[in-house]
Design a protein around this motif. Structure first.
Motif, PDB file in Angstrom:
ATOM      1  N   THR A  88       0.912  -1.336  -0.104  1.00  0.00           N
ATOM      2  CA  THR A  88       0.023  -0.050   0.015  1.00  0.00           C
ATOM      3  C   THR A  88       0.983   1.195  -0.106  1.00  0.00           C
ATOM      4  OG1 THR A  88      -1.689  -1.174   1.223  1.00  0.00           O
ATOM      5  CG2 THR A  88      -1.797   1.244   1.386  1.00  0.00           C
ATOM      6  N   VAL A  89       1.926   1.224   0.851  1.00  0.00           N
ATOM      7  CA  VAL A  89       2.871   2.277   0.760  1.00  0.00           C
ATOM      8  C   VAL A  89       3.541   2.546  -0.711  1.00  0.00           C
ATOM      9  CG1 VAL A  89       4.894   3.357   1.619  1.00  0.00           C
ATOM     10  CG2 VAL A  89       3.368   2.381   3.442  1.00  0.00           C
ATOM     11  N   LEU A  90       3.964   1.616  -1.185  1.00  0.00           N
ATOM     12  CA  LEU A  90       4.434   1.461  -2.385  1.00  0.00           C
ATOM     13  C   LEU A  90       3.620   2.000  -3.720  1.00  0.00           C
ATOM     14  CD1 LEU A  90       6.841  -1.550  -2.517  1.00  0.00           C
ATOM     15  CD2 LEU A  90       7.637   0.980  -2.196  1.00  0.00           C
ATOM     16  N   ALA A  91       2.387   1.491  -3.171  1.00  0.00           N
ATOM     17  CA  ALA A  91       1.056   2.048  -4.471  1.00  0.00           C
ATOM     18  C   ALA A  91       0.981   3.493  -4.311  1.00  0.00           C
ATOM     19  CB  ALA A  91      -0.141   1.139  -4.305  1.00  0.00           C
ATOM     20  N   ASN A  92       0.846   3.914  -3.032  1.00  0.00           N
ATOM     21  CA  ASN A  92       0.599   5.361  -3.050  1.00  0.00           C
ATOM     22  C   ASN A  92       1.681   6.293  -3.322  1.00  0.00           C
ATOM     23  OD1 ASN A  92      -2.175   6.133  -1.671  1.00  0.00           O
ATOM     24  ND2 ASN A  92      -1.621   4.216  -0.558  1.00  0.00           N
ATOM     25  N   GLY A  93       3.040   5.586  -3.197  1.00  0.00           N
ATOM     26  CA  GLY A  93       4.066   6.580  -3.367  1.00  0.00           C
ATOM     27  C   GLY A  93       4.360   6.387  -5.161  1.00  0.00           C
ATOM     28  N   THR A 125     -11.876   2.115  11.313  1.00  0.00           N
ATOM     29  CA  THR A 125     -11.622   1.699   9.887  1.00  0.00           C
ATOM     30  C   THR A 125     -11.077   0.250   9.915  1.00  0.00           C
ATOM     31  OG1 THR A 125     -11.103   3.987   9.023  1.00  0.00           O
ATOM     32  CG2 THR A 125     -10.137   2.007   7.887  1.00  0.00           C
ATOM     33  N   PRO A 126     -10.209  -0.333  10.787  1.00  0.00           N
ATOM     34  CA  PRO A 126      -9.969  -1.664  10.907  1.00  0.00           C
ATOM     35  C   PRO A 126     -11.124  -2.631  11.131  1.00  0.00           C
ATOM     36  CG  PRO A 126      -8.275  -0.566  12.100  1.00  0.00           C
ATOM     37  CD  PRO A 126      -9.605   0.321  11.767  1.00  0.00           C
ATOM     38  N   LEU A 127     -12.124  -2.199  11.746  1.00  0.00           N
ATOM     39  CA  LEU A 127     -13.217  -3.000  12.008  1.00  0.00           C
ATOM     40  C   LEU A 127     -14.013  -3.030  10.925  1.00  0.00           C
ATOM     41  CD1 LEU A 127     -15.184  -4.361  13.998  1.00  0.00           C
ATOM     42  CD2 LEU A 127     -16.282  -2.251  14.334  1.00  0.00           C
ATOM     43  N   ALA A 128     -14.228  -1.877  10.134  1.00  0.00           N
ATOM     44  CA  ALA A 128     -15.037  -1.918   8.783  1.00  0.00           C
ATOM     45  C   ALA A 128     -14.333  -2.744   7.937  1.00  0.00           C
ATOM     46  CB  ALA A 128     -15.014  -0.304   8.401  1.00  0.00           C
ATOM     47  N   ASN A 208      -4.700  -1.378   3.507  1.00  0.00           N
ATOM     48  CA  ASN A 208      -5.043  -0.594   2.575  1.00  0.00           C
ATOM     49  C   ASN A 208      -6.054   0.576   2.876  1.00  0.00           C
ATOM     50  OD1 ASN A 208      -5.101   0.054  -0.478  1.00  0.00           O
ATOM     51  ND2 ASN A 208      -7.243  -0.129  -0.079  1.00  0.00           N
ATOM     52  N   ASN A 209      -7.046   0.168   3.643  1.00  0.00           N
ATOM     53  CA  ASN A 209      -7.933   1.278   4.125  1.00  0.00           C
ATOM     54  C   ASN A 209      -7.465   2.132   5.158  1.00  0.00           C
ATOM     55  OD1 ASN A 209      -9.396  -0.367   2.185  1.00  0.00           O
ATOM     56  ND2 ASN A 209     -11.230  -0.309   3.713  1.00  0.00           N
ATOM     57  N   THR A 210      -6.821   1.804   6.333  1.00  0.00           N
ATOM     58  CA  THR A 210      -6.384   2.437   7.259  1.00  0.00           C
ATOM     59  C   THR A 210      -5.407   3.368   6.766  1.00  0.00           C
ATOM     60  OG1 THR A 210      -6.735   0.559   8.882  1.00  0.00           O
ATOM     61  CG2 THR A 210      -5.536   2.365   9.699  1.00  0.00           C
ATOM     62  N   PHE A 211      -4.277   3.024   6.024  1.00  0.00           N
ATOM     63  CA  PHE A 211      -3.193   3.774   5.802  1.00  0.00           C
ATOM     64  C   PHE A 211      -3.487   4.644   4.493  1.00  0.00           C
ATOM     65  CE2 PHE A 211       0.192   5.012   2.896  1.00  0.00           C
ATOM     66  CZ  PHE A 211       1.388   5.511   3.734  1.00  0.00           C
ATOM     67  N   THR A 212      -4.290   4.376   3.488  1.00  0.00           N
ATOM     68  CA  THR A 212      -4.753   5.313   2.591  1.00  0.00           C
ATOM     69  C   THR A 212      -5.766   6.386   3.022  1.00  0.00           C
ATOM     70  OG1 THR A 212      -4.816   3.510   1.121  1.00  0.00           O
ATOM     71  CG2 THR A 212      -5.832   5.401   0.224  1.00  0.00           C
ATOM     72  N   ALA A 213      -6.624   6.131   3.905  1.00  0.00           N
ATOM     73  CA  ALA A 213      -7.463   7.022   4.593  1.00  0.00           C
ATOM     74  C   ALA A 213      -6.863   7.849   5.512  1.00  0.00           C
ATOM     75  CB  ALA A 213      -8.558   6.487   5.555  1.00  0.00           C
TER      76      ALA A 213
END
Length: 274
Positions: A88-93, A125-128, A208-213
């Motif tokens: 996820t970090v690499l994708a956003n970068g 967000t992790p729960l969702a 993905n959801n937590t880091f991106t948000a």
């Protein structure tokens, strides 16, 4: 189909409440603390209801929704969570490098709104994300697969229907975005099938959801962050994160093959005795 419908109904109800609290100021693409809380709570509540509902309906132990026939593996979950976070970090970068104009980022800023959003993200967000996996990969996919025979056709039907339902509930009218969500549904379904459990899909979805948000919040200039779903919001740039998701699927596939080839302690003991 009951869990996704429940989630949509809860979202409508909670967004109505948010609109009343905000005096009708809720914007379609703006995501503030209350809007995000409404979305995540609707998913979380539905996920909590999904487990006993499926367990009672299918007459199976609730743990089998998480993994079957093996037991749920926390070590697997932690490992795949770290792999997914890296992807996820690499994708956003990569998006920032190759498609900066396609991101919702305005600039770094920290305000009360930012802090409130980060608290909501960290707590809900992790729960969702876990709830979505319980709904679509843990409940819907095997439920749909049970409708038909033979096994391969049933499995394919379960994967396709659950992936399409996953995309539909994200309410994206842009064809690129809709296709990307279908792809995510297919990718996480493959992870679940290959590993015979939800550790890998949950790890990816949570990371993905937590880091991106959190990233979108910190780069929203101190205000609400934007989530565009209408026509024109997507585009070829979505191939970039899709490639990293595909790489993660490959990691899961290879790691599970390696695990399958490794003898268990009981099997090794049996070989020693004979």
């Amino acid at each position: 189909m009951v869990p996704p419908l429940t989630m949509v109904i809860l979202q409508i109800a909670l967004f109505t409440i948010v609109g009343l609290i905000d005096h009708g100021s809720v914007q379609e693409e703006a995501v503030g603390p209350l809007q995000l809380l409404a979305v995540n709570l609707s998913m979380g509540i539905t996920g909590v209801l999904t487990v006993p509902l499926v367990s009672r309906w299918a007459k199976v132990h609730w743990r089998s929704i998480l993994s079957f026939p093996r037991a749920f593996d926390r070590g697997r979950l932690a490992g795949y969570l770290l792999w997914a976070l890296g992807a996820t970090v690499l994708a956003n970068g990569s998006l920032a490098l190759f498609a900066p104009g396609q991101t919702p980022w305005v600039g770094f800023g920290v305000t009360g709104t930012t802090a409130a959003l980060l608290v909501v993200i960290g707590l809900t967000t992790p729960l969702a994300a876990v709830s979505e996996e319980l709904m679509f990969r843990g409940a819907m996919m095997p439920a749909v697969a049970s409708w038909v025979r033979p096994e391969r056709i049933a499995l394919a039907l379960g994967v396709v229907v659950s992936s399409l339902a996953f995309a539909v509930t994200h309410l994206a009218t842009d064809p690129w975005l809709f296709g990307y969500h279908v792809f995510l549904g297919l990718a996480t379904a493959v992870m679940a099938i290959r590993s015979r459990g939800l550790e890998a899909p949950i790890g990816f979805h949570v990371a993905n959801n937590t880091f991106t948000a959190a990233l979108n919040t910190l780069l929203a200039g101190g205000g609400d962050f934007s989530v565009a779903r209408t026509a024109g919001a997507g585009g070829p740039h979505l191939v970039i994160p899709a490639l990293f998701v595909l790489a993660l699927v490959t990691v899961v596939w290879r790691r599970e093959r390696k695990i399958a080839k490794t003898p268990t302690p009981r099997a090794r003991d049996a070989k020693t005795v004979h």
